[in-house]
Design an enzyme around this catalytic site. Sequence first.
Site, PDB file in Angstrom:
ATOM      1  N   HIS A 179      34.815 -20.907 -15.328  1.00  0.00           N
ATOM      2  CA  HIS A 179      33.690 -20.242 -16.015  1.00  0.00           C
ATOM      3  C   HIS A 179      32.469 -20.581 -15.187  1.00  0.00           C
ATOM      4  O   HIS A 179      32.300 -21.737 -14.818  1.00  0.00           O
ATOM      5  CB  HIS A 179      33.432 -20.822 -17.401  1.00  0.00           C
ATOM      6  CG  HIS A 179      34.625 -20.919 -18.290  1.00  0.00           C
ATOM      7  ND1 HIS A 179      34.737 -20.166 -19.426  1.00  0.00           N
ATOM      8  CD2 HIS A 179      35.735 -21.681 -18.239  1.00  0.00           C
ATOM      9  CE1 HIS A 179      35.866 -20.480 -20.045  1.00  0.00           C
ATOM     10  NE2 HIS A 179      36.497 -21.395 -19.340  1.00  0.00           N
ATOM     11  N   LYS A 227      32.869 -30.150 -15.994  1.00  0.00           N
ATOM     12  CA  LYS A 227      31.938 -29.138 -15.498  1.00  0.00           C
ATOM     13  C   LYS A 227      30.886 -29.746 -14.602  1.00  0.00           C
ATOM     14  O   LYS A 227      30.686 -30.961 -14.592  1.00  0.00           O
ATOM     15  CB  LYS A 227      31.276 -28.426 -16.672  1.00  0.00           C
ATOM     16  CG  LYS A 227      30.545 -29.350 -17.629  1.00  0.00           C
ATOM     17  CD  LYS A 227      29.890 -28.571 -18.760  1.00  0.00           C
ATOM     18  CE  LYS A 227      29.137 -29.488 -19.708  1.00  0.00           C
ATOM     19  NZ  LYS A 227      28.300 -28.802 -20.663  1.00  0.00           N
ATOM     20  N   HIS A 263      34.135 -15.009 -14.825  1.00  0.00           N
ATOM     21  CA  HIS A 263      35.319 -15.861 -14.868  1.00  0.00           C
ATOM     22  C   HIS A 263      36.146 -15.593 -13.634  1.00  0.00           C
ATOM     23  O   HIS A 263      36.437 -14.443 -13.326  1.00  0.00           O
ATOM     24  CB  HIS A 263      36.091 -15.634 -16.159  1.00  0.00           C
ATOM     25  CG  HIS A 263      35.313 -16.066 -17.359  1.00  0.00           C
ATOM     26  ND1 HIS A 263      34.512 -15.203 -18.067  1.00  0.00           N
ATOM     27  CD2 HIS A 263      35.142 -17.286 -17.904  1.00  0.00           C
ATOM     28  CE1 HIS A 263      33.906 -15.883 -19.031  1.00  0.00           C
ATOM     29  NE2 HIS A 263      34.262 -17.150 -18.960  1.00  0.00           N
ATOM     30  N   ARG A 306      25.255 -17.593 -31.183  1.00  0.00           N
ATOM     31  CA  ARG A 306      25.719 -18.887 -31.659  1.00  0.00           C
ATOM     32  C   ARG A 306      24.786 -19.368 -32.755  1.00  0.00           C
ATOM     33  O   ARG A 306      23.571 -19.268 -32.620  1.00  0.00           O
ATOM     34  CB  ARG A 306      25.728 -19.900 -30.500  1.00  0.00           C
ATOM     35  CG  ARG A 306      26.698 -19.488 -29.424  1.00  0.00           C
ATOM     36  CD  ARG A 306      26.680 -20.437 -28.254  1.00  0.00           C
ATOM     37  NE  ARG A 306      27.634 -19.950 -27.244  1.00  0.00           N
ATOM     38  CZ  ARG A 306      27.812 -20.504 -26.062  1.00  0.00           C
ATOM     39  NH1 ARG A 306      27.119 -21.572 -25.740  1.00  0.00           N
ATOM     40  NH2 ARG A 306      28.679 -20.013 -25.216  1.00  0.00           N
ATOM     41  N   GLN A 309      24.354 -14.414 -21.172  1.00  0.00           N
ATOM     42  CA  GLN A 309      24.821 -15.246 -20.066  1.00  0.00           C
ATOM     43  C   GLN A 309      25.079 -14.368 -18.859  1.00  0.00           C
ATOM     44  O   GLN A 309      25.612 -13.271 -19.000  1.00  0.00           O
ATOM     45  CB  GLN A 309      26.138 -15.935 -20.442  1.00  0.00           C
ATOM     46  CG  GLN A 309      26.024 -16.886 -21.608  1.00  0.00           C
ATOM     47  CD  GLN A 309      27.385 -17.438 -21.996  1.00  0.00           C
ATOM     48  OE1 GLN A 309      28.355 -16.705 -22.124  1.00  0.00           O
ATOM     49  NE2 GLN A 309      27.447 -18.748 -22.177  1.00  0.00           N
ATOM     50  N   ASP A 343      27.439 -14.298 -16.942  1.00  0.00           N
ATOM     51  CA  ASP A 343      28.762 -14.916 -17.001  1.00  0.00           C
ATOM     52  C   ASP A 343      29.716 -14.304 -15.985  1.00  0.00           C
ATOM     53  O   ASP A 343      29.583 -13.133 -15.616  1.00  0.00           O
ATOM     54  CB  ASP A 343      29.331 -14.709 -18.409  1.00  0.00           C
ATOM     55  CG  ASP A 343      30.251 -15.840 -18.822  1.00  0.00           C
ATOM     56  OD1 ASP A 343      30.474 -16.750 -18.014  1.00  0.00           O
ATOM     57  OD2 ASP A 343      30.738 -15.798 -19.965  1.00  0.00           O
ATOM     58  N   CYS A 402      34.549 -15.524 -22.562  1.00  0.00           N
ATOM     59  CA  CYS A 402      35.803 -15.827 -21.873  1.00  0.00           C
ATOM     60  C   CYS A 402      37.061 -15.250 -22.527  1.00  0.00           C
ATOM     61  O   CYS A 402      37.912 -14.709 -21.807  1.00  0.00           O
ATOM     62  CB  CYS A 402      35.947 -17.308 -21.582  1.00  0.00           C
ATOM     63  SG  CYS A 402      35.153 -18.413 -22.725  1.00  0.00           S
TER      64      CYS A 402
END
Length: 645
Positions: free
Chosen positions: A518, A472, A388, A366, A384, A386, A337
């Site tokens: 997200h 979320k 945004h 991570r 991910q 991912d 992000c």
Amino acid sequence: MINITLPDNSVKQFEEGVSGLEIAKSISEGLARNVLSVKVNGEVWDATRPIRKDADIKLLTWDDKEGKETMWHSSAHLMAEAVEKLYPGVKFGIGPSIDQGFYYDIDLGDRMISENDFPKIEKKMQELAREKQTFDRKEVSKKEALDYFDKKDDEYKLELISELEDGQITLYKTGDFIDLCRGPHLPNTGFVKAVKIMSVAGAYWRGDEKRKQLTRLYGITFPKQKMLTEYLQMIEEAKKRDHRKLGKELELFTFSQNVGQGLPLWLPKGAMLRERLEQFLKKVQKDAGYVPVICPHIGKVDLYKKSGHYAKYGEDSFRPIQTPEEGEEYFLKPMNCPHHCEIYKSKPHSYKDLPIRLAEFGTVYRYEQSGELHGLTRVRGFTQDDAHIFCTPDQLKDEFNGVIDIVMHIFKALDFHDWTAQVSLRDKNDKGKYIGSDENWDKSEKAILEVAEERGLKFKVELGEAAFYGPKMDFMVKDALGREWQLGTIQVDYNLPERFDMEYTGSDNLPHRPVMIHRAPFGSMERFVAVLIEHCEGKFPLWLTPEQAIILPISEKYQKYAEKVLTLLENYDIRALIDDRSEKTGKKIRDAELRKIPYMLIVGEKEEESNSISVRKQGEGDLGTFGVEEFADMINKEVEKQTAP
RNA sequence: GCCUAUGUAGCUCAGUUGGCCAGAGCAGCUGAUUUGUAAUCAGCCGGUCGGCGGUUCGAAUCCGUCCAUAGGCUCCA
């Protein structure tokens, strides 16, 4: 006399003080033998507890969820009683029933229990069960309760009692074992016919890692021995679907100690499968107005300080990378992000540009605690799917809905039915855990709940489970052994737009703050593929599977013809291969079945002469003879059907 | 990170009162076989017994430590 209303709405009269068990006996002896507890006006009671007023009741047996809970909760007491007899002086924490069985947290002092000790605990439990000990309920004052456990020197029970209100404390006595307990319990321990201690683990007292670690014993019991046998068989079956086992067998992924813990290596077949999933989603996203972006795997530490992630996770991340010159530190990116925020900020935006949807299959790193790593579902490096979305506050709800559309489309294409949505909100009593204004939190929490309700999603709300920057909605799916994992996620964020000072110019020619969403419909490719493997037991849908068909020539004489068939199939974009080993057909079939290749195409003299193939479907058997083009059409139609929106 | 286990060939697993050059099946390679809907036969190759250290005349086996894996706890941007 009092009136008792049964579930079929029939009303019967009984003496005041009648118990559920006695009511059962009045119906039939057989029923009485199976009654574990009784629901009285919606509250589950001991079957032996006197009912003193008119009531609606339901007799609970093994077939009821609450009946099982009664059985297992009582079994926890039984196990504690056995452990106390075998290890005098131990102290007890809590011992609830769970989805499959029960556990009890025990402070063993200097002693310990390992798997080798299970048989003797099981034996003792069975002994005590056979004694048909009753569970005697006693209402006591807070002082009485405190005195008893003070004498026993059990600081855990004392702590629990101190938090209870006087006047609602009950103790249950089974044999010599007295426990603080709300109940309800079985009429007697004789209802427990089969006992199995499943595992032992450490568990922090009250889930707090700063407090003492107790020994948690997990067990399960049944009213029939046969049920235990079946349960254990079911677990063995479930283990066959474990993605770690199938991933190895089907050559999808591997790990190497030399590369590192939690760092998966995707093998060619796994990579092909994953790429197909990615292409599938890319197409869906393109149609939904997403645009691709690509970011590097590292970013300056300051970037994460700005986003707020550093303060929260900086100490628990892989250590920063340093440049040869002094002073500059870079993090392996733990999320995409902040990078995407910088892309948004790379030029000014008008309200006419919004929503902007930036998508990237971004690999992140991570530092997960070593004890948490688990196959492909919990890893230290993962990708991910991912994106945004930057939009105006007015567009938030539509955008949120659009993301749910994508998640539903994916679940349909992969035949996922057993999911639940989880809406995670903040815990208003734990302000330190979150950043951002109350006003923004309220707004976004309201938006998510509205969307969930309007769509009629099957969802549950979890307080205190929100991310530190916003609420979320997650999509949860269970693995082969019943453990729940988060796959897709959609998160509202008012925080990053603030921190990165993002703006757009409104129709009023004034600057406004966009809202950010997200979202990752798969979640991570690693975890999604893991759950997918377990879900389909390695038999992937035809559109996804790395190898759709294998051609099995009867003997070397038909190798040329097999190659001809292969070329034809390849022209139809079918992923096929030839098993040209000098093996008998039975062997080739067996191997192809074990590799879970959907179609086996057998070619020999007959087929070569008639320009055809004999088709065998994995797990089903012979389908008969087909023309090659006919077969190819069939395959392609099936694929089309599976991926249709 | 914590608790409890486990770690022998690419895979699945034998191998305990510590004792000759550590075994099997599958996979792989070579050869024979030319095969019709879930395992053709034979030979061969393959192991620092997870790593390191210790006890012992002698360690896969006992002890310590580290690494990895499993089940749980805590955590999960």
